[in-house]
Design a protein around this motif. Structure first.
Motif, PDB file in Angstrom:
ATOM      1  N   ASP A  38      -5.822   1.001 -15.838  1.00  0.00           N
ATOM      2  CA  ASP A  38      -6.549  -0.248 -15.207  1.00  0.00           C
ATOM      3  C   ASP A  38      -6.738   0.286 -13.680  1.00  0.00           C
ATOM      4  N   PRO A  39      -8.148   0.489 -13.402  1.00  0.00           N
ATOM      5  CA  PRO A  39      -8.487   1.127 -11.945  1.00  0.00           C
ATOM      6  C   PRO A  39      -8.144   0.245 -10.935  1.00  0.00           C
ATOM      7  N   SER A  40      -8.302  -1.360 -11.042  1.00  0.00           N
ATOM      8  CA  SER A  40      -7.959  -2.231 -10.268  1.00  0.00           C
ATOM      9  C   SER A  40      -6.375  -2.441  -9.922  1.00  0.00           C
ATOM     10  N   ASN A  41      -5.689  -2.179 -10.765  1.00  0.00           N
ATOM     11  CA  ASN A  41      -4.274  -2.238 -10.793  1.00  0.00           C
ATOM     12  C   ASN A  41      -3.641  -0.913 -10.035  1.00  0.00           C
ATOM     13  N   TYR A  42      -4.382   0.082 -10.296  1.00  0.00           N
ATOM     14  CA  TYR A  42      -4.207   1.441  -9.974  1.00  0.00           C
ATOM     15  C   TYR A  42      -3.983   1.413  -8.277  1.00  0.00           C
ATOM     16  N   ALA A  43      -5.273   0.726  -8.023  1.00  0.00           N
ATOM     17  CA  ALA A  43      -5.735   0.671  -6.324  1.00  0.00           C
ATOM     18  C   ALA A  43      -4.727  -0.263  -5.753  1.00  0.00           C
ATOM     19  N   GLN A  44      -4.203  -1.205  -6.522  1.00  0.00           N
ATOM     20  CA  GLN A  44      -3.305  -2.089  -5.751  1.00  0.00           C
ATOM     21  C   GLN A  44      -1.887  -1.654  -5.625  1.00  0.00           C
ATOM     22  N   ASN A  45      -1.513  -0.607  -6.478  1.00  0.00           N
ATOM     23  CA  ASN A  45      -0.250  -0.067  -6.788  1.00  0.00           C
ATOM     24  C   ASN A  45      -0.177   0.967  -5.320  1.00  0.00           C
ATOM     25  N   VAL A  46      -1.239   1.666  -5.390  1.00  0.00           N
ATOM     26  CA  VAL A  46      -1.424   2.707  -4.079  1.00  0.00           C
ATOM     27  C   VAL A  46      -1.666   2.168  -2.833  1.00  0.00           C
ATOM     28  N   LEU A  47      -2.133   0.868  -2.865  1.00  0.00           N
ATOM     29  CA  LEU A  47      -1.933   0.310  -1.450  1.00  0.00           C
ATOM     30  C   LEU A  47      -0.586  -0.109  -1.145  1.00  0.00           C
ATOM     31  N   THR A  48       0.083  -0.890  -2.370  1.00  0.00           N
ATOM     32  CA  THR A  48       1.687  -1.344  -2.182  1.00  0.00           C
ATOM     33  C   THR A  48       2.365   0.010  -1.555  1.00  0.00           C
ATOM     34  N   ALA A  49       2.192   1.184  -2.322  1.00  0.00           N
ATOM     35  CA  ALA A  49       2.879   2.168  -1.753  1.00  0.00           C
ATOM     36  C   ALA A  49       2.604   2.670  -0.536  1.00  0.00           C
ATOM     37  N   ALA A  50       1.519   2.555  -0.098  1.00  0.00           N
ATOM     38  CA  ALA A  50       1.027   3.261   1.336  1.00  0.00           C
ATOM     39  C   ALA A  50       1.821   2.146   2.588  1.00  0.00           C
ATOM     40  N   ARG A  51       1.730   0.948   1.954  1.00  0.00           N
ATOM     41  CA  ARG A  51       2.322  -0.034   2.992  1.00  0.00           C
ATOM     42  C   ARG A  51       4.004  -0.065   2.972  1.00  0.00           C
ATOM     43  N   ALA A  52       4.525   0.492   1.905  1.00  0.00           N
ATOM     44  CA  ALA A  52       5.827   0.736   1.756  1.00  0.00           C
ATOM     45  C   ALA A  52       6.516   1.964   2.741  1.00  0.00           C
ATOM     46  N   LEU A  53       5.334   3.026   2.416  1.00  0.00           N
ATOM     47  CA  LEU A  53       5.350   4.182   3.349  1.00  0.00           C
ATOM     48  C   LEU A  53       5.436   3.846   4.804  1.00  0.00           C
ATOM     49  N   GLN A  54       4.449   3.057   5.105  1.00  0.00           N
ATOM     50  CA  GLN A  54       4.354   2.941   6.650  1.00  0.00           C
ATOM     51  C   GLN A  54       5.821   2.136   7.186  1.00  0.00           C
ATOM     52  N   GLN A  55       6.047   1.063   6.499  1.00  0.00           N
ATOM     53  CA  GLN A  55       7.358   0.346   6.768  1.00  0.00           C
ATOM     54  C   GLN A  55       8.521   1.314   6.816  1.00  0.00           C
ATOM     55  N   VAL A  56       8.756   2.419   6.101  1.00  0.00           N
ATOM     56  CA  VAL A  56       9.703   3.481   5.903  1.00  0.00           C
ATOM     57  C   VAL A  56       9.534   4.248   7.337  1.00  0.00           C
ATOM     58  N   ASN A  57       8.273   4.574   7.683  1.00  0.00           N
ATOM     59  CA  ASN A  57       8.029   5.342   8.740  1.00  0.00           C
ATOM     60  C   ASN A  57       8.320   4.640   9.845  1.00  0.00           C
ATOM     61  N   ASN A  58       7.977   3.232  10.140  1.00  0.00           N
ATOM     62  CA  ASN A  58       8.489   2.406  11.223  1.00  0.00           C
ATOM     63  C   ASN A  58       9.704   2.322  11.467  1.00  0.00           C
ATOM     64  N   GLN A  59      10.515   2.378  10.347  1.00  0.00           N
ATOM     65  CA  GLN A  59      12.030   2.358  10.394  1.00  0.00           C
ATOM     66  C   GLN A  59      12.582   3.363  10.885  1.00  0.00           C
ATOM     67  N   LEU A  60      12.106   4.497  10.714  1.00  0.00           N
ATOM     68  CA  LEU A  60      12.556   5.812  10.971  1.00  0.00           C
ATOM     69  C   LEU A  60      12.331   6.133  12.375  1.00  0.00           C
ATOM     70  N   ARG A  61      11.434   5.607  12.904  1.00  0.00           N
ATOM     71  CA  ARG A  61      10.992   5.673  14.240  1.00  0.00           C
ATOM     72  C   ARG A  61      11.869   4.693  15.137  1.00  0.00           C
ATOM     73  N   GLN A  62      12.110   3.585  14.517  1.00  0.00           N
ATOM     74  CA  GLN A  62      13.349   2.631  15.198  1.00  0.00           C
ATOM     75  C   GLN A  62      14.677   3.028  15.224  1.00  0.00           C
ATOM     76  N   ILE A  63      14.909   4.022  14.220  1.00  0.00           N
ATOM     77  CA  ILE A  63      16.336   4.537  14.102  1.00  0.00           C
ATOM     78  C   ILE A  63      16.274   5.751  15.393  1.00  0.00           C
ATOM     79  N   GLU A  64      15.189   6.545  15.224  1.00  0.00           N
ATOM     80  CA  GLU A  64      15.017   7.738  16.282  1.00  0.00           C
ATOM     81  C   GLU A  64      15.069   7.073  17.714  1.00  0.00           C
TER      82      GLU A  64
END
Length: 251
Positions: A38-64
Motif C-alpha cells: 500500500d503506497p499511502s501506508n508506506y509513505a505514512q510509515n516513512v514519515l513516522t520513522a523520520a519524525r522518530a529519528l528527529q526526536q532521537v537526534n534532539n535527545q542526543l543533542r540534549q544529552i550532549e
C-alpha cells in the motif's frame, strides 16, 4: 475479423480474463507473493520513522549539551593543584616566633608597663651613685637588645623575599592556567595570602625598629635626668668635688 470465445482454447480464455481484470480500476495497492503493498501506508510509515529519528537526534543533542554542562561544572569545581598555604603559614610562624623572643622588654603590655616604669619613668634619684650607674647600664642594655632584635627581624624579612617571589610567580602561573572558576579563585586567595605575609613581615620590621628607637629615646631622656642629679651631687658644697692643690713642676 471476429473471434469466437467459445471456440478458443482454455488457456487463451484465462489470459484474456486476467487482462481484463488488470485493466479494471481498483485500490492503489499491489500484491507480491502474498504481501499487499500500500503506497499511502508506506509513505505514512516513512514519515513516522523520520519524525522518530528527529526526536532521537534532539535527545542526543540534549544529552550532549548536558554532558558539556557537567564537564564545565566539573572544571569550575576542580580544586587548584598548587597549594602554598603551608609555606606561607610557616613564614608567619617564624616572624611571630622571632617577636616572641624579644629580649628584656618584650612585646607584652604588662611587661612593658612594669619594666618601663621601673627603669625609665620612676627613677630613684636619691639612690646611691652605684645604683644610678647600674640603672643607666640596664637602660643601655635594653637599647642594645632592642636594636639587635630589630636587626634580626629585618634579616628574617629579607630572607623571606626570595621565597615570596617564587610563591607569587607560581601562583600567577597557576591563575593563568586555571581551568575553572574555583581554581582561579583559589589562586587569587593564595596570592592575597602571600601579600598578607609580606605585610606582616613589614609590620614586624617597623615595630621592631620603632621599639628600638623608642627605648633609645627613653634611655636618653632618663640619662638627662640622672646626669642633672649627678652633676648636682658633684657640685654640692661639702659633699661634691673639693679642689686640692696640685704641683705641676718640682722646684
Amino acid at each position: 475479423m471476429s473471434v469466437h470465445l467459445g471456440r478458443a482454447p482454455r488457456a487463451v480464455t484465462a489470459w484474456l480474463g486476467a487482462s481484463l481484470l488488470a485493466a479494471l480500476p481498483g485500490p492503489a495497492q499491489a500484491q507480491f507473493s502474498g504481501i499487499v503493498y500500500d503506497p499511502s501506508n508506506y509513505a505514512q510509515n516513512v514519515l513516522t520513522a523520520a519524525r522518530a529519528l528527529q526526536q532521537v537526534n534532539n535527545q542526543l543533542r540534549q544529552i550532549e549539551n548536558q554532558t558539556q554542562s557537567l564537564l564545565n561544572e566539573a572544571r569550575n569545581l576542580a580544586s587548584l593543584p598548587l597549594s602554598l598555604v603551608a609555606p606561607i603559614q610557616q613564614q608567619l610562624d617564624q616572624t611571630r616566633q622571632l617577636l616572641r623572643q624579644a629580649q628584656r622588654l618584650s612585646y607584652n603590655v604588662d611587661t612593658v608597663q612594669s619594666g618601663f616604669s621601673a627603669r625609665y619613668r620612676a627613677i630613684d634619684l636619691s639612690a646611691s651613685d652605684q645604683a644610678l650607674v647600674t640603672g643607666a647600664q640596664s637602660r643601655w642594655q635594653d637599647s642594645v637588645a632592642a636594636f639587635e632584635d630589630a636587626l634580626k627581624t629585618q634579616a628574617l624579612t629579607v630572607g623571606h623575599l626570595d621565597t615570596t617571589r617564587q610563591s607569587l610567580t607560581s601562583l600567577m602561573q597557576a591563575s593563568h592556567d586555571a581551568t575553572g572558576a574555583l581554581q582561579a579563585i583559589e589562586a587569587g586567595n593564595q596570592i592575597l595570602a602571600v601579600q598578607s605575609q609580606q605585610l606582616a613581615d613589614l609590620a614586624a620590621t617597623l615595630v621592631a625598629q620603632g621599639r628600638a628607637q623608642t627605648l633609645d629615646a627613653a634611655a636618653a631622656a632618663a640619662a638627662k635626668a640622672q646626669a642633672r642629679e649627678q652633676l648636682r651631687r658633684f657640685l654640692a658644697p661639702g659633699h661634691g668635688y673639693v679642689a686640692e692643690p696640685v704641683t705641676l713642676f718640682h722646684e
